[in-house]
Design a protein around this motif. Structure first.
Motif, PDB file in Angstrom:
ATOM      1  N   LEU A   1      55.164  62.398   0.158  1.00 27.93           N
ATOM      2  CA  LEU A   1      55.995  61.343   0.732  1.00 27.93           C
ATOM      3  C   LEU A   1      55.789  59.986   0.070  1.00 27.93           C
ATOM      4  O   LEU A   1      56.752  59.265  -0.194  1.00 27.93           O
ATOM      5  N   PHE A   2      54.542  59.617  -0.202  1.00 25.74           N
ATOM      6  CA  PHE A   2      54.277  58.263  -0.666  1.00 25.74           C
ATOM      7  C   PHE A   2      54.246  58.139  -2.195  1.00 25.74           C
ATOM      8  O   PHE A   2      54.756  57.164  -2.738  1.00 25.74           O
ATOM      9  N   PHE A   3      53.624  59.082  -2.868  1.00 25.17           N
ATOM     10  CA  PHE A   3      53.469  58.936  -4.309  1.00 25.17           C
ATOM     11  C   PHE A   3      54.575  59.631  -5.100  1.00 25.17           C
ATOM     12  O   PHE A   3      55.002  59.133  -6.129  1.00 25.17           O
ATOM     13  N   MET A   4      55.031  60.801  -4.616  1.00 29.10           N
ATOM     14  CA  MET A   4      56.121  61.487  -5.303  1.00 29.10           C
ATOM     15  C   MET A   4      57.481  60.978  -4.852  1.00 29.10           C
ATOM     16  O   MET A   4      58.487  61.253  -5.509  1.00 29.10           O
ATOM     17  N   GLU A   5      57.522  60.283  -3.735  1.00 30.60           N
ATOM     18  CA  GLU A   5      58.748  59.691  -3.176  1.00 30.60           C
ATOM     19  C   GLU A   5      59.865  60.726  -3.049  1.00 30.60           C
ATOM     20  O   GLU A   5      60.967  60.557  -3.560  1.00 30.60           O
ATOM     21  N   LEU A   6      59.587  61.795  -2.344  1.00 29.63           N
ATOM     22  CA  LEU A   6      60.579  62.850  -2.186  1.00 29.63           C
ATOM     23  C   LEU A   6      61.819  62.387  -1.446  1.00 29.63           C
ATOM     24  O   LEU A   6      62.908  62.894  -1.679  1.00 29.63           O
ATOM     25  N   ASP A   7      61.676  61.436  -0.571  1.00 27.24           N
ATOM     26  CA  ASP A   7      62.827  60.980   0.200  1.00 27.24           C
ATOM     27  C   ASP A   7      63.743  60.035  -0.571  1.00 27.24           C
ATOM     28  O   ASP A   7      64.858  59.783  -0.146  1.00 27.24           O
ATOM     29  N   ARG A   8      63.324  59.538  -1.721  1.00 23.43           N
ATOM     30  CA  ARG A   8      64.133  58.564  -2.470  1.00 23.43           C
ATOM     31  C   ARG A   8      64.699  59.095  -3.785  1.00 23.43           C
ATOM     32  O   ARG A   8      65.512  58.433  -4.412  1.00 23.43           O
ATOM     33  N   GLY A   9      64.283  60.240  -4.231  1.00 22.76           N
ATOM     34  CA  GLY A   9      64.683  60.736  -5.542  1.00 22.76           C
ATOM     35  C   GLY A   9      66.054  61.385  -5.555  1.00 22.76           C
ATOM     36  O   GLY A   9      66.672  61.633  -4.513  1.00 22.76           O
TER      37      GLY A   9
ATOM     38  N   GLU B   1      68.705  64.585  -6.481  1.00 23.36           N
ATOM     39  CA  GLU B   1      68.635  65.978  -6.042  1.00 23.36           C
ATOM     40  C   GLU B   1      67.816  66.836  -7.006  1.00 23.36           C
ATOM     41  O   GLU B   1      67.009  67.667  -6.584  1.00 23.36           O
ATOM     42  N   LEU B   2      68.015  66.644  -8.303  1.00 20.66           N
ATOM     43  CA  LEU B   2      67.268  67.435  -9.280  1.00 20.66           C
ATOM     44  C   LEU B   2      65.777  67.087  -9.235  1.00 20.66           C
ATOM     45  O   LEU B   2      64.920  67.982  -9.317  1.00 20.66           O
ATOM     46  N   ALA B   3      65.480  65.811  -9.085  1.00 24.86           N
ATOM     47  CA  ALA B   3      64.074  65.409  -8.977  1.00 24.86           C
ATOM     48  C   ALA B   3      63.450  65.987  -7.712  1.00 24.86           C
ATOM     49  O   ALA B   3      62.288  66.422  -7.726  1.00 24.86           O
ATOM     50  N   ARG B   4      64.208  65.996  -6.614  1.00 24.00           N
ATOM     51  CA  ARG B   4      63.699  66.592  -5.379  1.00 24.00           C
ATOM     52  C   ARG B   4      63.462  68.093  -5.534  1.00 24.00           C
ATOM     53  O   ARG B   4      62.488  68.628  -5.004  1.00 24.00           O
ATOM     54  N   LEU B   5      64.359  68.758  -6.253  1.00 22.70           N
ATOM     55  CA  LEU B   5      64.204  70.189  -6.477  1.00 22.70           C
ATOM     56  C   LEU B   5      62.907  70.486  -7.229  1.00 22.70           C
ATOM     57  O   LEU B   5      62.143  71.376  -6.846  1.00 22.70           O
ATOM     58  N   PHE B   6      62.633  69.727  -8.280  1.00 25.17           N
ATOM     59  CA  PHE B   6      61.393  69.939  -9.037  1.00 25.17           C
ATOM     60  C   PHE B   6      60.169  69.550  -8.216  1.00 25.17           C
ATOM     61  O   PHE B   6      59.119  70.196  -8.314  1.00 25.17           O
ATOM     62  N   ALA B   7      60.279  68.514  -7.400  1.00 26.92           N
ATOM     63  CA  ALA B   7      59.158  68.120  -6.553  1.00 26.92           C
ATOM     64  C   ALA B   7      58.879  69.174  -5.492  1.00 26.92           C
ATOM     65  O   ALA B   7      57.720  69.502  -5.211  1.00 26.92           O
ATOM     66  N   VAL B   8      59.912  69.721  -4.910  1.00 26.72           N
ATOM     67  CA  VAL B   8      59.725  70.777  -3.911  1.00 26.72           C
ATOM     68  C   VAL B   8      59.140  72.026  -4.571  1.00 26.72           C
ATOM     69  O   VAL B   8      58.300  72.709  -3.988  1.00 26.72           O
TER      70      VAL B   8
END
Length: 101
Positions: free
Chosen positions: A51-59, A61-68
């Motif tokens: 939540l804080f360092f990878m910022e999943l809520d602000r990225g 869609e593709l960045a969120r996919l790789f983060a997930v």
């Protein structure tokens, strides 16, 4: 000090506190049923990082996919790493060995 820097500093402090708690709890003697509680601080730490360092809520869609996907692999690795201490059994070999005749 900016609001974002303050937020990251508090998240880092929470990570350090969770690490200290995890180290402390690892030296305690638990019943086998309570051993999964040792993984709770690690799960909280990975959630804070997401939540804080990878910022999943602000990225995007593709960045969120790789983060997930990275969090999925982290969950798999934590699960595999937790299988060893959760399933370890001490066997008394002296009573099981018979003398050969």
């Amino acid at each position: 000090m900016g609001a974002r820097l303050r937020q990251l500093t508090l998240a880092y402090g929470a990570l350090l506190l969770l690490l200290a708690f995890e180290i402390w709890i690892s030296f305690q003697q638990f019943d086998r049923a309570l051993r999964p509680l040792i993984l709770a601080p690690a799960a909280l730490m990975s959630g804070l990082i997401a939540l804080f360092f990878m910022e999943l809520d602000r990225g995007r869609e593709l960045a969120r996919l790789f983060a997930v996907a990275a969090l999925l692999w982290l969950a798999i690795l934590l699960g595999l790493g937790g299988l060893d201490p959760l399933t370890r059994v001490n066997h008394d070999l002296d009573q099981q060995q018979e003398t050969p005749r």
